[in-house]
Design a protein around this motif. Structure first.
Motif, mmCIF file in Angstrom:
data_model
loop_
_atom_site.group_PDB
_atom_site.id
_atom_site.type_symbol
_atom_site.label_atom_id
_atom_site.label_comp_id
_atom_site.label_asym_id
_atom_site.label_seq_id
_atom_site.Cartn_x
_atom_site.Cartn_y
_atom_site.Cartn_z
ATOM 1 N N LEU A 1 20.289 3.290 6.894
ATOM 2 C CA LEU A 1 19.672 2.232 7.707
ATOM 3 C C LEU A 1 19.094 1.140 6.806
ATOM 4 O O LEU A 1 19.160 -0.048 7.133
ATOM 5 C CB LEU A 1 18.583 2.822 8.612
ATOM 6 C CG LEU A 1 19.119 3.575 9.834
ATOM 7 C CD1 LEU A 1 17.986 4.276 10.580
ATOM 8 C CD2 LEU A 1 19.835 2.605 10.773
ATOM 9 N N LEU B 1 15.568 -6.498 14.258
ATOM 10 C CA LEU B 1 15.938 -5.339 15.088
ATOM 11 C C LEU B 1 16.306 -4.141 14.220
ATOM 12 O O LEU B 1 15.900 -3.013 14.510
ATOM 13 C CB LEU B 1 17.086 -5.699 16.034
ATOM 14 C CG LEU B 1 16.731 -6.747 17.109
ATOM 15 C CD1 LEU B 1 17.912 -6.990 18.038
ATOM 16 C CD2 LEU B 1 15.506 -6.324 17.918
ATOM 17 N N THR B 2 17.061 -4.380 13.135
ATOM 18 C CA THR B 2 17.396 -3.258 12.256
ATOM 19 C C THR B 2 16.132 -2.676 11.624
ATOM 20 O O THR B 2 16.006 -1.454 11.468
ATOM 21 C CB THR B 2 18.382 -3.696 11.158
ATOM 22 O OG1 THR B 2 19.439 -4.434 11.751
ATOM 23 C CG2 THR B 2 18.948 -2.505 10.422
ATOM 24 N N TRP C 1 14.467 -0.525 14.161
ATOM 25 C CA TRP C 1 15.252 0.702 14.317
ATOM 26 C C TRP C 1 14.926 1.663 13.160
ATOM 27 O O TRP C 1 14.614 2.844 13.373
ATOM 28 C CB TRP C 1 16.742 0.325 14.339
ATOM 29 C CG TRP C 1 17.691 1.477 14.491
ATOM 30 C CD1 TRP C 1 17.403 2.758 14.871
ATOM 31 C CD2 TRP C 1 19.111 1.430 14.263
ATOM 32 N NE1 TRP C 1 18.554 3.503 14.888
ATOM 33 C CE2 TRP C 1 19.610 2.724 14.525
ATOM 34 C CE3 TRP C 1 20.008 0.437 13.866
ATOM 35 C CZ2 TRP C 1 20.969 3.040 14.397
ATOM 36 C CZ3 TRP C 1 21.348 0.748 13.752
ATOM 37 C CH2 TRP C 1 21.824 2.035 14.015
ATOM 38 N N ASP D 1 13.070 5.176 13.684
ATOM 39 C CA ASP D 1 13.819 6.370 13.312
ATOM 40 C C ASP D 1 13.062 7.204 12.275
ATOM 41 O O ASP D 1 13.005 8.435 12.369
ATOM 42 C CB ASP D 1 15.177 5.953 12.747
ATOM 43 C CG ASP D 1 16.115 7.117 12.637
ATOM 44 O OD1 ASP D 1 16.752 7.428 13.651
ATOM 45 O OD2 ASP D 1 16.186 7.722 11.557
#
Lengths: 207, 207, 207, 207
Positions: free
Chosen positions: A95, A135-136, A139, A143
């Motif tokens: 990620l 947004l990443t 995330w 996570d």
């Protein structure tokens, strides 16, 4: 379950962990420095035309300053997030790579913005790129929290979520504005230099 | 024999060892960030042509995403390998430089792929470059293991060998395909995002 | 008050602190290395023209050497300053980013200087860029001292202030000179390679 | 005398020392990676011309491989030298910057070599650049030894001196050859991949 087993504590794996951070810092540092390659001066100008030519490039200087501030700010957020990471696994690393993939695009979006700053297409590309980063980032943070990799106080957590939502909102709002009035959209981004999240979160803390 | 005498333990030479790793990370970080320089926008477009021009560049965006993922993945493999290295000698450093020499070529192969994605020459160049990375990586790993520089569990070792063979096979298969149907060859590379090695090795371990 | 509460001691946050330093070093290293991209050789010259073409570029080689020395010197000052930092807060990080934003501009100003070295516009741009570095550096140092983030002996402090003032004076003096006699202004910068501050400060110390 | 007083022991100043090393590594890593920017493919070729165009660039690929090996080797020498440094002062840092200034020029000399490989001018430029690296490196090493900053066994010292002299000789010999037979001069450089110093020094040690 399967994930927990594979995650490594930061303590005892400091070198491996610091390599991830050092790699990320390297990417941030290179991306922010490559911004200067978007500034160019035509060859063979007469000596009286140079100042004028530099002035003509003011949109590129604006894009340079904006993108430097933007990458710098993202680096700061990344910095704070990783200072709270206590364990890591393959998924966090992947990620993080995806996140860096968006960061590295910024010099390109910034070039388009400098060249075509007054157009909807340039504004939308830039806003889409930064929304991708935010947004990443959200995330990745969500996570990591779910997998128990970070140790965040509830206050800091709330602050981060507010901040990310605030940044994403600013960019998403600027996209429809870009279609109606492209000249104004970029000014909406100045709102980024205020940080309501910090004030809000610290107001809460003092209760 | 001669070699053993000259190898240095990682413990007690942490700074020297971490310089090798930091140098490698630097090269990976720069190579992955230079990918953005392959994205360009023509000057002096009319405002209605910008979106179209960006769309015209979709092959470059595809090459960017692919190469970012590829370099990121190689960095990960490199990262894991060096986390198991317990001692180093001049030969490991030289093989590591050779490995990095292949990595640094990727932005160029990626540019050719973005410009001429549908042609056999571009596919073969790209596949040859990545095969160079994989084979040098296998050579370095095998050599380090023979010299007793790494401390790998048999399971992890098998996993690494399966993974390297799998990656090399995918690229080697794509080369003849490129001559028959260049448009299809790049899709074969999507197989890389599956990692049968991990599953296979962990299946073995549970016996 | 509010600021003190948020500052972090360097001790106990070494990794976070060293990330700031590593990021800054990365930016310095990339900016200094990008200078080489300003050197170019035309394609398709006859073999007898190459030496001549290189000689034609002597202004670019001069700009390269000057900017390499300048960025190197700023890195040194930055290096010394941060070796005295004992605590850091968000404000120091932001001022440091602003400082780096000026550093990253140097390869561009240097390109303009190489291309148009004999003109007032190029000299003023270069001098303005470096004055920006120096003034931001003084601001950062003063701010950090006020916030109690650095631990400087009064002598070292005086030395730093003398040095910064000296550097800023040299550049500011060169700006009006550039309008009258652009060819001479760059030579004023050679004064930078003397460092009266060190001598002056150590003379004081020996009393 | 004056110098001794100002030098700092590496022990107790690890962070400051490692910043110098990290900065140097960064410069080496960026310079070696920028070599890829010398490889280019023309736009708008017909699909049958691509392989031919790549083949036309073989001189650039040769220059890439040579310069990658050369910078890698210098990095290795730098690496070994700094692993023996026990203390540092301002002078070592300045000489190190000068050394890096020569390293950063290599991508440019390499571009000229790729473009005009068969000409005396290109060979002389390249050889002059590398001779600059080697001589500055010898100066830095000698100076550090005189100031008592390094701790070298007599054998290692002899080995380094042999190696530097060998490298400098190879390049200096290639310069006159370049004027007579430019096509041959580059092949003389292949001698660099032998390292008589190591063998010679270890032969001595075994007595």
């Amino acid at each position: 379950m399967a994930r927990k087993r594979k995650s490594k504590q930061r303590e005892g794996n400091e070198i491996e962990f610091s390599r991830i951070v050092a790699f990320s810092d390297g990417v941030f540092a290179i991306a922010i420095t490559l911004l200067v390659l978007n500034l160019e001066i035509p060859e063979h100008l007469a000596s009286g035309e140079i100042a004028h030519s530099l002035w003509e490039q003011r949109e590129f200087f604006f894009a340079y300053a904006l993108s430097f501030a933007v990458i710098g700010r993202f680096w700061l957020v990344h910095h704070r997030f990783f200072s709270e990471v206590r364990a890591f696994d393959g998924r966090l690393i992947v990620l993080n790579l995806l996140y860096l993939g968006w960061i590295v695009l910024i010099p390109f979006s910034s070039e388009v913005l400098g060249e075509y700053g007054g157009t909807a297409a340039a504004i939308v590309l830039y806003a889409a790129n930064l929304t991708g980063v935010v947004l990443t980032g959200m995330w990745m943070a969500a996570d990591a929290r779910r997998a128990g990799l970070v140790e965040t106080s509830p206050g800091a957590h709330r602050e981060q979520r507010y901040r990310s939502l605030f940044i994403a909102t600013v960019f998403l709002v600027s996209i429809p504005v870009a279609f109606v009035a492209p000249g104004i959209a970029a000014f909406i981004w100045l709102a980024l230099f205020f940080d309501p999240a910090a004030r809000f979160a610290s107001a809460e803390e003092s209760h």
